[in-house]
Design an enzyme around this catalytic site. Structure first.
Site, short mmCIF file in Angstrom:
data_model
loop_
_atom_site.label_atom_id
_atom_site.label_comp_id
_atom_site.label_asym_id
_atom_site.label_seq_id
_atom_site.Cartn_x
_atom_site.Cartn_y
_atom_site.Cartn_z
N LYS A 69 0.84 -1.20 0.00
CA LYS A 69 0.00 0.00 0.00
C LYS A 69 0.88 1.26 0.00
O LYS A 69 0.59 2.24 -0.69
CB LYS A 69 -0.91 -0.03 1.24
N ASN A 103 0.43 9.43 -4.75
CA ASN A 103 0.12 10.63 -3.97
C ASN A 103 0.95 11.87 -4.29
O ASN A 103 0.38 12.92 -4.59
CB ASN A 103 0.15 10.32 -2.47
N SER A 112 -5.82 11.62 -1.51
CA SER A 112 -5.90 12.45 -0.29
C SER A 112 -4.85 13.56 -0.33
O SER A 112 -5.10 14.67 0.14
CB SER A 112 -5.72 11.58 0.95
#
Length: 297
Positions: free
Chosen positions: A175, A183, A245
């Site tokens: 992950k 990201n 995010s």
């Protein structure tokens, strides 16, 4: 079970609603001082939760922390005095290294680490949408956590699918690799995940993944460049329309989780004396951007 969710953001709110609907006693511990909070999932009827209730917190069998990685320490330590040593602590957040920083303070408790590909979006305080069906994996952080495999059934009943992974470190690193690839680039470029398929990112993505593969192998994790690249591409395609995010944090000029994503990779690389120049450059660029907002104040 009596369950408290600390940090009712998008993912925390999704779990709160699903666990309440599955018949558990769920309370919230959020930033607002209000003693109750209304939450609605996918425009269904609102559900009411108690918030910031010390009595309910101290009765918890399970406390799930769904805060940002950099908030883990400040969210956890003040609550420990109210918790029974048998209370299970479960941490579900992006990145790695945050729980290690408080390992000695929480060692009396059974501690479980979790990672999920469930996706949620919270446009405002009271509404949350379930934007992507995924899987959740649990694994133990400490010895006492090994007794918590029954949590799989509890959580599976609320929001499937859930599994116990005896090699949770491998799942967390995989992950982390995906987060390191997606990201920083989506944050710096302000693009959706799907836009990373553009040719102009192929070289930098390959370099990121090549560096991560070296570090993971040094950490004793079985992986290959090809497997990781396939995993990254799958996530980019499956979440093509999503905003990461970090993209959202950078858009709103909020502190990002870069220290616990690319930062954790860099720290681990340093330990093994591995050079990770491409990841280092992305880390520096995100940090530079963060610092520029802080100087505006």
């Amino acid at each position: 079970m009596n369950i408290t969710i600390v940090g009712p953001g998008a993912i925390g709110s999704l779990w709160a609603i699903k666990l309440l609907q599955a018949g558990h006693n769920v309370s919230l511990w959020g930033r607002s001082a209000n003693n109750s909070m209304e939450l609605s999932l996918d425009e269904q009827a609102s559900l009411s939760f108690s918030n910031h209730n010390i009595e309910k917190l101290s009765e918890s069998d399970l406390v799930i922390f769904t805060v940002k990685a950099w908030q883990v320490e400040e969210a956890t330590t003040p609550l420990l005095q109210h918790l029974d040593p048998d209370t299970i602590l479960m941490f579900l957040h992006n990145g790695m290294g945050a729980v290690d920083q408080i390992a000695t303070q929480i060692d009396a408790h059974p501690v479980v680490l979790a990672t999920t590909t469930q996706a949620a979006f919270k446009p405002d305080r009271n509404n949350v949408s379930h934007t992507g069906i995924g899987q959740t994996q649990l694994g133990t952080f400490n010895l006492k956590g090994q007794q918590c495999t029954f949590l799989v059934d509890v959580l599976e009943h609320a929001l499937p699918t859930v599994s116990w992974n005896p090699e949770i470190k491998t799942a967390l690193w995989t992950k982390l690799a995906i987060n390191c690839a997606i990201n920083p680039l989506t944050g710096l470029e302000q693009i959706t995940n799907g836009e990373l398929v553009d040719q102009r990112f192929s070289e930098v993505l390959s370099s990121i993944i090549r560096e991560i593969t070296q570090v993971m192998l040094a950490e004793g994790i079985t992986c290959s460049f090809d497997e990781l690249e396939t995993s990254v591409n799958k996530v980019i395609q499956a979440t093509a329309k999503n905003n990461s995010s970090m993209k959202q944090d950078m858009f709103y000029q909020r502190k990002t989780e870069i220290d616990f994503i690319t930062g954790h990779l860099i720290k681990t690389a340093l330990k093994h004396q591995i050079d990770v120049p491409v990841n280092q450059k992305l880390f520096d660029q995100v940090k530079e951007r963060e610092n520029s907002w802080n100087q505006q104040d």
